[in-house]
Design an enzyme around this catalytic site. Structure first.
Site, mmCIF file in Angstrom:
data_model
loop_
_atom_site.group_PDB
_atom_site.id
_atom_site.type_symbol
_atom_site.label_atom_id
_atom_site.label_comp_id
_atom_site.label_asym_id
_atom_site.label_seq_id
_atom_site.Cartn_x
_atom_site.Cartn_y
_atom_site.Cartn_z
ATOM 1 N N ASP A 35 -8.979 25.485 -5.778
ATOM 2 C CA ASP A 35 -9.605 26.731 -6.231
ATOM 3 C C ASP A 35 -8.595 27.748 -6.752
ATOM 4 O O ASP A 35 -8.823 28.417 -7.757
ATOM 5 C CB ASP A 35 -10.365 27.403 -5.077
ATOM 6 C CG ASP A 35 -11.678 26.702 -4.824
ATOM 7 O OD1 ASP A 35 -11.946 25.689 -5.517
ATOM 8 O OD2 ASP A 35 -12.418 27.149 -3.930
ATOM 9 N N ASP A 39 -8.370 29.436 -10.401
ATOM 10 C CA ASP A 39 -8.372 30.886 -10.630
ATOM 11 C C ASP A 39 -7.197 31.337 -11.493
ATOM 12 O O ASP A 39 -7.345 32.182 -12.369
ATOM 13 C CB ASP A 39 -8.326 31.644 -9.298
ATOM 14 C CG ASP A 39 -9.642 31.510 -8.557
ATOM 15 O OD1 ASP A 39 -10.640 31.116 -9.206
ATOM 16 O OD2 ASP A 39 -9.670 31.780 -7.341
ATOM 17 N N GLU A 116 -38.815 8.920 -11.490
ATOM 18 C CA GLU A 116 -37.864 10.011 -11.229
ATOM 19 C C GLU A 116 -38.503 10.960 -10.235
ATOM 20 O O GLU A 116 -39.727 11.106 -10.220
ATOM 21 C CB GLU A 116 -37.568 10.785 -12.532
ATOM 22 C CG GLU A 116 -36.928 9.939 -13.603
ATOM 23 C CD GLU A 116 -36.938 10.615 -14.974
ATOM 24 O OE1 GLU A 116 -37.140 11.836 -15.046
ATOM 25 O OE2 GLU A 116 -36.757 9.898 -15.965
ATOM 26 N N LYS A 118 -39.832 14.368 -8.927
ATOM 27 C CA LYS A 118 -40.335 15.552 -9.635
ATOM 28 C C LYS A 118 -39.744 16.781 -8.947
ATOM 29 O O LYS A 118 -40.122 17.129 -7.831
ATOM 30 C CB LYS A 118 -41.861 15.579 -9.608
ATOM 31 C CG LYS A 118 -42.446 16.689 -10.459
ATOM 32 C CD LYS A 118 -43.933 16.465 -10.677
ATOM 33 C CE LYS A 118 -44.517 17.504 -11.604
ATOM 34 N NZ LYS A 118 -44.479 18.863 -11.076
ATOM 35 N N ASP A 120 -39.006 20.595 -8.107
ATOM 36 C CA ASP A 120 -39.883 21.763 -8.105
ATOM 37 C C ASP A 120 -39.097 23.027 -8.440
ATOM 38 O O ASP A 120 -38.567 23.704 -7.567
ATOM 39 C CB ASP A 120 -40.525 21.890 -6.715
ATOM 40 C CG ASP A 120 -41.802 22.691 -6.793
ATOM 41 O OD1 ASP A 120 -42.242 23.013 -7.906
ATOM 42 O OD2 ASP A 120 -42.367 22.991 -5.723
ATOM 43 N N TYR A 228 -33.449 15.769 -17.643
ATOM 44 C CA TYR A 228 -34.225 14.522 -17.649
ATOM 45 C C TYR A 228 -34.704 14.055 -19.019
ATOM 46 O O TYR A 228 -35.291 12.995 -19.127
ATOM 47 C CB TYR A 228 -35.387 14.579 -16.651
ATOM 48 C CG TYR A 228 -36.362 15.722 -16.840
ATOM 49 C CD1 TYR A 228 -37.184 15.789 -17.938
ATOM 50 C CD2 TYR A 228 -36.449 16.733 -15.874
ATOM 51 C CE1 TYR A 228 -38.069 16.835 -18.103
ATOM 52 C CE2 TYR A 228 -37.330 17.786 -16.023
ATOM 53 C CZ TYR A 228 -38.133 17.827 -17.143
ATOM 54 O OH TYR A 228 -39.000 18.865 -17.293
ATOM 55 N N LYS A 317 -48.428 13.286 -7.127
ATOM 56 C CA LYS A 317 -48.167 14.427 -6.246
ATOM 57 C C LYS A 317 -48.361 14.016 -4.788
ATOM 58 O O LYS A 317 -49.310 13.290 -4.478
ATOM 59 C CB LYS A 317 -49.142 15.567 -6.571
ATOM 60 C CG LYS A 317 -48.918 16.195 -7.929
ATOM 61 C CD LYS A 317 -47.867 17.292 -7.819
ATOM 62 C CE LYS A 317 -47.806 18.144 -9.065
ATOM 63 N NZ LYS A 317 -48.694 19.268 -9.089
ATOM 64 N N CYS A 411 -63.762 47.007 17.079
ATOM 65 C CA CYS A 411 -62.799 46.975 15.972
ATOM 66 C C CYS A 411 -61.403 47.367 16.480
ATOM 67 O O CYS A 411 -61.253 48.408 17.127
ATOM 68 C CB CYS A 411 -63.238 47.938 14.870
ATOM 69 S SG CYS A 411 -62.041 48.054 13.535
ATOM 70 N N CYS A 414 -60.614 50.993 14.750
ATOM 71 C CA CYS A 414 -61.340 52.252 14.965
ATOM 72 C C CYS A 414 -62.190 52.199 16.234
ATOM 73 O O CYS A 414 -62.887 53.158 16.557
ATOM 74 C CB CYS A 414 -62.220 52.584 13.771
ATOM 75 S SG CYS A 414 -63.626 51.481 13.607
ATOM 76 N N CYS A 429 -66.864 45.199 10.905
ATOM 77 C CA CYS A 429 -66.826 46.566 11.377
ATOM 78 C C CYS A 429 -67.671 47.354 10.382
ATOM 79 O O CYS A 429 -67.402 47.323 9.181
ATOM 80 C CB CYS A 429 -65.388 47.093 11.370
ATOM 81 S SG CYS A 429 -65.332 48.860 11.726
ATOM 82 N N CYS A 434 -63.718 53.604 8.924
ATOM 83 C CA CYS A 434 -62.662 52.828 9.611
ATOM 84 C C CYS A 434 -61.409 52.819 8.732
ATOM 85 O O CYS A 434 -61.486 52.549 7.534
ATOM 86 C CB CYS A 434 -63.141 51.403 9.845
ATOM 87 S SG CYS A 434 -61.842 50.326 10.470
HETATM 88 S S1 IVH Z 1 -41.089 14.737 -17.637
HETATM 89 C C1 IVH Z 1 -43.553 15.212 -21.564
HETATM 90 N N1 IVH Z 1 -39.554 14.463 -15.505
HETATM 91 O O1 IVH Z 1 -42.865 18.734 -13.965
HETATM 92 C C2 IVH Z 1 -43.281 15.138 -20.098
HETATM 93 N N2 IVH Z 1 -40.893 16.421 -15.678
HETATM 94 O O2 IVH Z 1 -45.912 19.237 -15.540
HETATM 95 C C3 IVH Z 1 -42.205 16.025 -19.673
HETATM 96 N N3 IVH Z 1 -40.615 17.999 -13.816
HETATM 97 O O3 IVH Z 1 -42.680 21.645 -15.169
HETATM 98 C C4 IVH Z 1 -42.002 16.105 -18.228
HETATM 99 N N4 IVH Z 1 -39.119 16.838 -12.704
HETATM 100 O O4 IVH Z 1 -40.428 20.449 -15.730
HETATM 101 C C5 IVH Z 1 -40.455 15.238 -16.135
HETATM 102 N N5 IVH Z 1 -38.129 14.104 -13.729
HETATM 103 C C6 IVH Z 1 -39.029 14.876 -14.348
HETATM 104 C C7 IVH Z 1 -39.452 16.116 -13.819
HETATM 105 C C8 IVH Z 1 -40.398 16.861 -14.520
HETATM 106 C C9 IVH Z 1 -39.827 17.947 -12.737
HETATM 107 C C10 IVH Z 1 -41.538 19.115 -14.114
HETATM 108 C C11 IVH Z 1 -41.493 19.609 -15.522
HETATM 109 C C12 IVH Z 1 -42.810 20.346 -15.646
HETATM 110 C C13 IVH Z 1 -43.690 19.571 -14.724
HETATM 111 C C14 IVH Z 1 -44.654 18.692 -15.504
#
Ligand code: IVH
Length: 672
Positions: A35, A39, A116, A118, A120, A228, A317, A411, A414, A429, A434
């Site tokens: 580090d 720097d 892959e 997903k 969040d 991705y 999901k 309540c 009140c 109530c 109140c």
């Molecule tokens: S592919 C045309 N791959 O999920 C398709 N989406 O509703 C493009 N997300 O907010 C999406 N991880 O950003 C893809 N490995 C992944 C993902 C991914 C998260 C999110 C994407 C979007 C939502 C899809």
């Protein structure tokens, strides 16, 4: 100032070395430099750049944090639209998807799936011109996004310069910006210390951070980015599979989530789903499912897109998360209508990334059914993702001395006696003075779908009441900044802002005012119908039950409630006072119902629409004579589908209903 070649070379070397070190640190997680050395080299480059400003290039490691924007973000068109994904909630739905896409293909192709995680966070689109990062946009409505380049530049796993020779003229990279959980917790702890509102979950924190005008904030909160998708424009035919595209992204300097895997069929995919349903809980970031994509781009291209989704990918999901915790207290909350809701206060737990401490017990019957007691171990679940509820009491873990819970007879605010009308689940109530009812009414009046008074949230309202600065809605409009500037967390500037926001709310249309009054059964939609039909408050006050019932969409229950509300003297007094204060009690005449293009048509809205708020879409439909229902049945004429539409879309498809997008809806309204 003259600048010789050796200085230019030195600066280039420093940039390259620092970029390599930062890539090793942030993307590979495998530091190659101490580090302190980093720097020192960084400072040397900074000094050179100060001395010779022409050395500064946008990809220089010193340029990650720029100046604060002085206005809101620009809306910019995406190079390629950003689609969202269709959802599947179980294996059967995943199978249906496979059947659907396979039916569309002539002969059986050779293919495999790539899975892959997903992530969040927030979907982001990055543009590189000749290898240099020039712009980053939010998803927006998929067609236009907001330019948040200044904040994205601060994310260390987004390279400012691609690690490749002969970069393409334009490279478009898609991915997800997100908060590692550890960082999310750190930020929230800091916010708690500073008495700031906590972020509900890492996704909100990401969106909130990316929308800051000042990039210093994003820079201090260490966001990350998983890439991705890669499109090399204009042809975009450089890879034959998604797997190769991911490898390419990794090579040129991006962080790619390492947990992707390629499978021959859905049975193998199922194993991946099962494994990650458990293992995702050990990841240092939040995921909300798995994205299953067809790996071959040739097949992806053949399948193409529906209005909203690619046909070649689907998001699987995971079900709502459940957690166990223990009940510390059971309380009742009194709402603005006087409705009493029992709540369990529990030992805080993290549920789906959110810290949860309260869960609703709905009503007395539910309390009895659960037989929930203080000290109980309970299973809580997030219903509809936001409000947690108690789903089960584990009776075997009950402490020996526990007592059944008794709903209070009076309540808690009140002390007047609570009543439960026959045939109703709700206990109330009924004391109209109140304090809980006044508090709830003020919160409702200021809320987003009513008068939308920014800065007048629950905490401020409680302070105003505590200091007896307001005793009614009308009093809000008499407040002066010197009276409120000393309230907790206020100050002169916020006080001034709040007074302006309250004053500005006088411009809100009549339908919002009527909704804001909080008459039982008069939600945003009914308020719109009533204000359209009766035009001004005096007509509405004089309307008899029969007059109200004659209006399409207004039934007996609503009519009774409206008539009853206007018979109460205090309510009429409030209206008169608000009239003097110039609150808008008159419909805008332009909204007269001259064209009724959607008469007798019934709609269901589902998912998030790209530009319209759910309520606005409702209002548009209703002002054109249409009706909006909340559930799918064979009688529905149109189902308007937005992002993340779930089971309603499925059901509509099964019933072969007409499924349309927001733009189709707008077409119907405009041209029919
Ligand atoms: S592919 C045309 N791959 O999920 C398709 N989406 O509703 C493009 N997300 O907010 C999406 N991880 O950003 C893809 N490995 C992944 C993902 C991914 C998260 C999110 C994407 C979007 C939502 C899809």
């Amino acid at each position: 100032m003259n600048i010789n070649q050796s200085i230019i070379d030195r600066a280039e070397q420093l940039k390259a070395k620092l970029q390599e070190a930062s890539y090793a640190y942030y993307v590979l997680d495998n530091p190659i430099m101490d580090d302190t050395i980093y720097d020192q080299l960084y400072r040397e480059l900074q000094d050179l750049e100060t001395q010779y400003p022409s050395l500064i290039t946008s990809d220089s490691p010193t340029q990650r944090v720029g100046d604060k924007l002085d206005r809101q973000f620009n809306s910019v068109a995406h190079n390629i639209p950003l689609y969202s994904l269709e959802n599947a909630f179980n294996f059967e739905e995943l199978n249906n998807w496979q059947n659907r896409w396979q039916r569309q293909i002539e002969n059986n192709p050779n293919f495999n799936y790539i899975c892959e995680l997903k992530i969040d966070g927030s979907a982001i689109a990055l543009t590189y011109e000749n290898g240099i990062f020039i712009r980053g946009l939010t998803r927006g409505d998929g067609v236009m996004g907001e330019d948040i380049t200044h904040n994205l530049r601060t994310i260390r796993s987004i390279p400012l310069k691609l690690n490749m020779d002969n970069p393409p003229p334009i490279l478009e990279v898609r991915g997800e910006a997100f908060f590692p959980l550890e960082e999310f917790n750190r930020i929230n702890q800091e916010r708690e210390k500073n008495q700031e509102d906590l972020f509900a979950n890492p996704r909100n924190a990401t969106a909130g951070t990316l929308r800051q005008l000042d990039p210093k904030i994003a820079s201090e909160r260490k966001l990350q980015f998983f890439a991705y998708n890669a499109y090399i424009l204009p042809e975009n035919n450089c890879f034959d599979t998604q797997e190769k595209a991911l490898n390419f992204l990794q090579q040129i300097g991006f962080l790619v989530n390492p947990n992707y895997q390629v499978f021959a069929d859905l049975n193998q995919v199922k194993q991946y789903l099962d494994i990650w349903e458990i293992d995702r809980k050990n990841l240092p970031y939040m995921t909300d499912g798995v994205v299953v994509k067809i790996n071959q781009f040739s097949l992806q291209n053949e399948l193409g897109f529906t209005q909203k989704f690619p046909r070649w990918a689907i998001a699987v999901k995971y079900p709502a998360e459940e957690m166990t915790t223990t009940v510390e207290k059971i309380i009742v909350n009194v709402g603005r209508t006087g409705a009493v809701t029992p709540l369990a206060i529990m030992k805080p737990v993290t549920l789906g990334g959110t810290i949860v401490q309260r869960a609703t017990l709905h009503n007395v019957d539910r309390v009895r059914e659960l037989d929930i007691r203080v000290g109980d171990t309970v299973i809580i679940r997030k219903a509809g993702e936001i409000i947690p509820e108690v789903v089960e009491v584990i009776k075997d873990l009950r402490p020996a001395n526990s007592q059944p819970y008794q709903m209070p007879s009076h309540c808690p605010e009140c002390d007047s006696i609570l009543v439960r009308p026959d045939n109703e689940a709700v206990t109330r109530c009924v004391n109209s003075s109140c304090p809980a009812i006044l508090r709830g009414s003020l919160i409702h009046w200021a809320s987003r779908d009513a008068m939308d008074i920014r800065g007048l949230g629950e905490k401020v309202i409680i302070s105003l009441l505590d200091y007896k600065l307001v005793k009614s809605i009308a009093d809000l409009y008499k407040l002066q900044d010197f009276e409120i500037k000393d309230l907790e967390r206020m100050g002169e500037k916020s006080a001034q802002k709040l007074i302006t926001a309250i004053e500005d709310s006088k411009k809100q249309p009549f339908n919002r005012v009527l909704f804001g009054l909080g008459i039982r059964y008069v939600g945003a939609v009914n308020a719109q119908i009533l204000t359209d039909s009766f035009q001004n408050i005096d007509n509405l006050i004089q309307a008899k039950k029969e007059d109200l019932e004659r209006v399409y969409g207004i039934g007996e229950e609503i009519a009774n409630s409206v008539v009853e509300w206007f018979t109460i003297v205090d309510n009429i007094k409030l209206i008169n006072e608000l009239k003097i204060l110039k609150i808008n009690f008159q419909s805008d005449n332009n909204s007269n119902k001259t064209d009724q293009k959607l008469t007798n048509k019934t709609f269901v809205l589902t998912g998030t629409l790209p530009t319209l708020k759910r309520n606005d879409a409702k209002k548009l439909i209703e002002s054109a004579g249409g009706k909006v229902n909340s559930s799918i049945s064979a009688k529905i004429d149109y189902v308007v589908v937005g992002e993340d539409a779930g089971s309603k879309l499925e059901k509509a498809q099964k019933l072969n209903l007409k499924i349309i997008s927001e733009s189709d809806l707008l077409d119907l309204l405009n041209n029919n």
